[in-house]
Design an enzyme around this catalytic site. Sequence first.
Site, PDB file in Angstrom:
ATOM      1  N   HIS A 306     -25.751  11.556  15.881  1.00  0.00           N
ATOM      2  CA  HIS A 306     -24.933  10.345  15.697  1.00  0.00           C
ATOM      3  C   HIS A 306     -25.867   9.174  15.411  1.00  0.00           C
ATOM      4  O   HIS A 306     -26.962   9.099  15.960  1.00  0.00           O
ATOM      5  CB  HIS A 306     -24.123  10.054  16.969  1.00  0.00           C
ATOM      6  CG  HIS A 306     -22.964   9.145  16.734  1.00  0.00           C
ATOM      7  ND1 HIS A 306     -23.105   7.794  16.678  1.00  0.00           N
ATOM      8  CD2 HIS A 306     -21.659   9.416  16.499  1.00  0.00           C
ATOM      9  CE1 HIS A 306     -21.911   7.249  16.456  1.00  0.00           C
ATOM     10  NE2 HIS A 306     -21.027   8.201  16.326  1.00  0.00           N
ATOM     11  N   ASP A 364     -16.844  15.301  17.232  1.00  0.00           N
ATOM     12  CA  ASP A 364     -16.316  16.322  16.308  1.00  0.00           C
ATOM     13  C   ASP A 364     -16.677  17.737  16.721  1.00  0.00           C
ATOM     14  O   ASP A 364     -16.198  18.697  16.121  1.00  0.00           O
ATOM     15  CB  ASP A 364     -16.852  16.049  14.904  1.00  0.00           C
ATOM     16  CG  ASP A 364     -16.314  14.737  14.373  1.00  0.00           C
ATOM     17  OD1 ASP A 364     -17.109  13.861  14.014  1.00  0.00           O
ATOM     18  OD2 ASP A 364     -15.072  14.580  14.376  1.00  0.00           O
TER      19      ASP A 364
END
Length: 429
Positions: A306, A364
Site C-alpha cells: 500500500h 483487497d
Amino acid sequence: MTESTAKLEFRGKTHELKVRPGSVGPEVIDIASLYKDTGAFTYDPGFTSTASCESEITFIDGDAGVLLHRGYPIDQLAEHSDFLEVCYLLLYGELPTKAQKDDFDHRVTRHTMVHEQMSRFFTGFRRDAHPMAVMCGVVGALSAFYHDSTDISDPYQRMVASVRLIAKMPTIAAMAYKYHIGQPFIYPKNDLGYAANFLHMCFAVPCEEYKVNPVLARAMERIFILHADHEQNASTSTVRLAGSSGANPFACIAAGIACLWGPAHGGANEAALNMLSEIGTVDRIPEFIGRAKDRDDPFRLMGFGHRVYKNYDPRAKIMQKTTHEVLGELGIKDDPMLDVAIELERIALTDEYFIEKKLYPNIDFYSGITLKALGFPTTMFTVLFAVARTVGWIAQWKEMIEDPQQKIGRPRQLYTGPAERDFVPIAKR
Ligand code: SDX
C-alpha cells in the site's frame, strides 16, 4: 504545532516557505508560490510526498495502521455503525442524532429507484460485458437523467445529487449484475436496510420469496463501511480533479469508477482472488512468492502492499474477521482459497523481502474470498467497492466544491522532449 517556515536555498537565493500544521499527522510545506518565486517546479510523479488538498474527512497514519473518519476509528465504526450512518458522518462531519439518521435514511430510501428509461440503457451492452464497464457507462449517463441536480453552485442540488448517488449505486450495481447473468431486474424494497436491499436486488428472483440472511446483510454493511473513504487515493483524486473543472457530480463519480477499476487500485480485489485461484494449493505458494520478489517478473502479490500503510491495513484485519463470520454462517468449512490466503499471509509476513519493503495485506486481500462466499462473481468485486466508495468520492467532491480557495487542478511537468525545431518536408526526411 503552530505555523512556521522552511528555507530553500536555490540558485544563490534563499526562499522562505510557509509550513502549516495539520490537526494530526504530517505538516505541509506550502509551495504554491514556488514557481512564481523561483521559476522552478517541484517534481513528484505518483505524488509520494505531495498533499493535493486540505481535508477534514479522513485521516490515515500509515505507520501506525490507523484510519479515522471525521476522527472516529474505522474499527469502532465497523463495529457500531451501519453504512448510512457512516455516509451521514462523511457528508455532514458529525454522527447523526436519531432524528437526523431517520431523516437521512428516509431521503436515501426514496431515491433508490432509477428512471425506468435506464433499464433500456442496459440493453445496449453485451451480456458478457465486464460489469465495471457497464458501471462506467450507466453512472456517467445519470447526468442525462437527473439534470435537476447538476448545478454545482446550488447547495441544495449538491446534496440531492449526493443522496441520489448513494441511493442509486446499489440499484445500478444490482442491475449490472442481473443483466450480466441474464436475470430480470429486481426493484429496491423500501422496507429493507441499505445492504439487505442490495443483496435482495442481486439475489432475489420474481418467481419466489427471497429472505435476506441478517448475518450476511450485517457483513455486507460492514464491507461497505470498510470501503467508504480513504483520503486522497487515486480514484478520489480523480473525482476531485474532474470536479475542479466544474463537471457535474455524476460525471465525476463515473471518472472515479473508471480509475478504481485498475488492478493496482480497486481492481485488486478481483485480481487477488484470481491470484489465489491461480496459486490453487498451499504447496505452490513459494513459486509465487519468488515471482513477486523477482524484479524482472511483473507479477505482484495482489492484495499486498500500500502506498500509505507501511503497517497492517486496519481494514484488512476487520475484513479477515468478517470473512470467517460469513464462511461460518454459510457452513463453508474448508475453503481451499482461504487456506492458501492464510498460509500466503503467514509466509509473506515472515519473509525478509516483504518485511523490508513493509508489504502487508491490504483491504483487497480478504475481501474477494468474502464476496465470493456471499455469491458474487469476481467480476462484481470492484463494482461493490465502487458502490461503497461513492460516498467517499462525493463527500470529498462536496468538500472541494465548497472550499472558497477551490480552483481548477492543473499540474505542470518536467519537459525532456526536443527543443523547438523547423518542420522538414517529407521529401527531405
Ligand atoms: C487500494 O491509496 C489507497 O488508499 C488505495 C486503497 C483505497 O482504499 O482507496 O487502499 C485501495 O487500492 C489498495 C491497494 C490494492 N492494490 C494491490 O493490492 C495491488 C498490489 N500492490 C501494489 O501494486 C502496490 O503495493 C501498490 C500499488 C498498492 C502501492 O504501490 P506503491 O506505493 O507505488 O509502491 P511501489 O510500487 O513503489 O512498491 C514499493 C516496492 C517496490 O519494490 P522496489 O521497486 O522498491 O524494488 O515494493 C514492491 C515494489 O516492487 N511491491 C511489491 C508489491 N507491492 C509493492 N512486491 C510484490 N508484491 C506486491 N504486492
